[in-house]
Enzyme design. Structure first.
Site, PDB file in Angstrom:
ATOM      1  NE  ARG A 193      -3.837  -2.250  -0.089  1.00  0.00           N
ATOM      2  CZ  ARG A 193      -3.375  -3.515  -0.919  1.00  0.00           C
ATOM      3  NH1 ARG A 193      -2.270  -3.518  -1.532  1.00  0.00           N
ATOM      4  NH2 ARG A 193      -4.397  -4.560  -0.756  1.00  0.00           N
ATOM      5  CD  GLU A 205      -5.919   0.492   2.492  1.00  0.00           C
ATOM      6  OE1 GLU A 205      -6.406   0.331   1.460  1.00  0.00           O
ATOM      7  OE2 GLU A 205      -5.618  -0.430   3.142  1.00  0.00           O
ATOM      8  CB  SER A 264      -9.594  -0.933   3.267  1.00  0.00           C
ATOM      9  OG  SER A 264     -10.189  -2.232   2.480  1.00  0.00           O
TER      10      SER A 264
END
EC number: 1.3.1.98
Length: 315
Positions: A178, A297, A227
């Site tokens: 990520r 995130e 998310s």
């Protein structure tokens, strides 16, 4: 909150600019959470050259950021000072080049996945499970359903803070979970991805399975940001949140999704402060139970509403 209008100043510095400038532009309609304050200035460049002209002439003291489809973004209630750049139609082109796909940074991930499937290019189906645009997938090494952007990445084009054009290969991107290590002052404008030969019908069927899986396990038709927290090494964020007793937890108009506990949902009238406060409460409860610090995130940006306390430290 209303910011000072800097339109005339910017126009004077940028003769020949073809993109649109909008002062005090609402950002809530551009965010999947549908909440938050305005941008002092919203700039939509006409194309890559227009973006380069703008970046080169933008005064150094004016902050700026880029947004895509707003699926992984929480804009705080006080809005965004400076300039918000949104890449639109001039950055949404998708072209098939053999077993490769060239896609603009503003192209939705799902459209890139479909173009690849219809061309018989296997390996990009995972993009169907990412509700964003290619620019965000590059910046975050977006991934879902067993695939990540780095797996199919060939190269990316970007515009620098001085208006210069850059080509980045895999090494320059420095992909990790990520994350990518490309300089934050680069604005991605397009990328090339490469897959392997496959049968269109089989690839489209795989995409359909991803669609059905998302619909059955995630709150896809709600005001959410995708998310919320990154998965800690060897752990699932949703499970940690669930074990901390946060399923369905509500603060103001924000709720931890009862369907998938790594999603926060705007029930209809949530402020950005409600959503961020809920996320921080979840982090505190997970920390107290498991000792694990969940990392956001979702990207949280902007100022709190006037009179509100300072936002939580970005983590």
């Amino acid at each position: 909150m209303t910011f000072p209008d800097i339109t005339q100043m910017l126009r004077a510095r940028m003769p020949g600019l073809r993109g649109t400038l909008e002062a005090n532009a609402p950002l809530a309609p551009l965010s999947w959470f549908r909440t938050g304050g305005p941008a002092q200035m919203l700039f939509s460049p006409a194309d890559e050259d227009d973006l380069g002209l703008f970046m080169a002439a933008l005064p150094a003291e004016i902050p700026w950021m880029v947004i895509g489809l707003g699926s992984n973004l929480l804009v705080r209630d006080g809005g965004m000072p400076g300039v918000v750049i949104r890449l639109g139609k001039g950055f949404s082109k998708i072209e098939v080049e053999g077993m490769a796909i060239r896609a603009g940074a503003g192209a939705p991930d799902v459209k890139v996945a479909r173009a690849a499937a219809e061309a018989g290019i296997r390996g990009l189906s995972f993009l169907r499970g990412i509700p964003g645009a290619i620019g965000g997938a590059l910046r975050m090494n977006g991934g879902a359903y067993g695939g990540e952007t780095k797996d199919v990445f060939v190269s990316a084009t970007a515009v620098g803070r001085d208006g210069s054009r850059h080509i980045l290969d895999r090494a320059a991107m420095g992909f990790a979970y990520r994350r990518c290590a490309a300089p934050p002052d680069l604005v991605f404008t397009e990328a090339v991805f490469e897959g392997t030969p496959g049968r269109p019908a089989e690839i489209l069927a795989e995409m359909q399975r991803i669609t059905e899986a998302r619909s059955s396990t995630q709150p896809v038709n709600t005001r959410t940001g995708g998310s919320t927290f990154k998965n800690p090494p060897g752990q699932s964020a949703w499970k940690l949140v669930d074990e901390a007793g946060c399923r369905g937890l509500t603060i103001g108009g924000a709720q931890v999704s009862p369907l998938h506990t790594n999603f926060l949902v705007n029930l209809g009238a949530a402020s950005a402060a409600d959503i961020e406060s809920l996320g921080e409460t979840v982090r505190e409860r997970v920390k107290a139970r498991s000792g694990i610090d969940l990392e956001w995130e979702i990207k949280r940006v902007g100022l709190p509403a006037p009179g509100a306390g300072a936002p939580a430290e970005t983590r």
